[in-house]
Motif scaffolding. Structure first.
Motif, mmCIF file in Angstrom:
data_model
loop_
_atom_site.group_PDB
_atom_site.id
_atom_site.type_symbol
_atom_site.label_atom_id
_atom_site.label_comp_id
_atom_site.label_asym_id
_atom_site.label_seq_id
_atom_site.Cartn_x
_atom_site.Cartn_y
_atom_site.Cartn_z
ATOM 1 N N SER A 59 61.810 39.824 -8.752
ATOM 2 C CA SER A 59 61.582 38.476 -9.274
ATOM 3 C C SER A 59 62.006 37.418 -8.263
ATOM 4 N N SER A 60 63.022 37.726 -7.439
ATOM 5 C CA SER A 60 63.459 36.769 -6.424
ATOM 6 C C SER A 60 62.386 36.545 -5.364
ATOM 7 N N LYS A 61 61.458 37.491 -5.252
ATOM 8 C CA LYS A 61 60.353 37.373 -4.307
ATOM 9 C C LYS A 61 59.113 36.760 -4.962
ATOM 10 N N GLY A 62 59.268 36.344 -6.224
ATOM 11 C CA GLY A 62 58.154 35.729 -6.929
ATOM 12 C C GLY A 62 57.184 36.712 -7.550
ATOM 13 N N GLN A 63 57.579 37.966 -7.590
ATOM 14 C CA GLN A 63 56.702 38.994 -8.147
ATOM 15 C C GLN A 63 56.819 38.991 -9.670
ATOM 16 N N PRO A 64 55.697 39.006 -10.394
ATOM 17 C CA PRO A 64 55.778 38.981 -11.860
ATOM 18 C C PRO A 64 56.355 40.272 -12.419
ATOM 19 N N ILE A 65 57.081 40.139 -13.513
ATOM 20 C CA ILE A 65 57.638 41.285 -14.221
ATOM 21 C C ILE A 65 56.890 41.409 -15.537
ATOM 22 N N TYR A 66 56.415 42.616 -15.812
ATOM 23 C CA TYR A 66 55.654 42.858 -17.034
ATOM 24 C C TYR A 66 56.556 43.520 -18.074
ATOM 25 N N ARG A 67 56.387 43.103 -19.331
ATOM 26 C CA ARG A 67 57.167 43.719 -20.411
ATOM 27 C C ARG A 67 56.279 43.969 -21.623
ATOM 28 N N CYS A 68 56.545 45.070 -22.263
ATOM 29 C CA CYS A 68 55.847 45.404 -23.499
ATOM 30 C C CYS A 68 56.839 46.036 -24.458
ATOM 31 N N ILE A 69 56.749 45.653 -25.732
ATOM 32 C CA ILE A 69 57.530 46.279 -26.789
ATOM 33 C C ILE A 69 56.540 46.927 -27.746
#
Length: 212
Positions: free
Chosen positions: A198-208
């Motif tokens: 995330s510090s590199k601007g890369q998106p983090i994906y989440r699913c519940i």
């Protein structure tokens, strides 16, 4: 990434019996007895260096947590992280849990966390992905009714595959985020990988997802 061998790791793990569960398969059906209070159990598969499970235990004293990590040289760092937060509601397991049903009884776990799992991108390795249907069968067995899987990853391919796998298995998708940190979710506890990406601007994906 090659792991640095730590010849002292095995002894270090044994020295922390209590925090470490040295005979996890013997705990099947009795995990609550290891904790001070019987509370919902959160299980992280592939706990890595332990930042997530340690901070979750600290922030959520109303839950009990178990972190499983197969790499001996990494689990020693997880031990240190847990010791730092001084949480009594967390235990660690050094084991390659190929089938969770050997370690947990039916309906024994409330939430399963899959954080930045190996994406195994090649088609011939599909069965190794932790969201492949054979793993979902395990999760459904050990999770209580209404239990959920919380998946976080930086890998778009694994995320899309997992959404499809969950849906084809008949699971309900409760939350799908293509850019988790844009939500500014204060309840989100980050892993080491998550902070790095995330510090590199890369998106983090989440699913519940929940079993119906």
């Amino acid at each position: 990434m090659r792991l640095r061998h730590k010849p002292w790791a095995a002894d270090y793990i044994k020295e922390h019996e209590g925090l470490m569960v040295l005979e996890p398969f013997e705990q099947k059906g009795n995990w609550q007895t290891l904790f001070e209070r019987a509370q919902p159990i959160g299980l992280e598969i592939g706990t890595g260096k332990g930042q997530f499970v340690a901070n979750m235990a600290k922030q959520h004293p109303e839950m009990n947590f178990i972190g499983i990590e197969k790499a001996e040289s990494i689990v020693v760092t997880a031990i240190q992280k847990v010791k730092e937060v001084e949480a009594s509601n967390v235990h660690l397991v050094h084991e390659n849990a190929e089938d969770l049903r050997d370690m947990f009884a039916e309906n024994e776990v409330d939430t399963i966390f899959l954080n930045f799992s190996d994406p195994w991108p090649k088609t011939r390795h599909e069965k190794r992905r932790l969201t492949y249907k054979s793993f979902l069968e395990q999760y459904e067995n050990v999770l209580k009714d209404g239990g959920k899987i919380v998946l976080k990853t930086d890998n778009r391919g694994l995320f899309e595959y997992s959404l499809t796998s969950f849906s084809q298995y008949g699971m309900k998708l409760e939350d799908v985020s293509l850019d988790l940190h844009a939500l500014e979710d204060e309840s989100n506890v980050m892993t080491e990988y998550e902070e790095k990406f995330s510090s590199k601007g890369q998106p983090i994906y989440r699913c519940i997802a929940t079993f119906q």
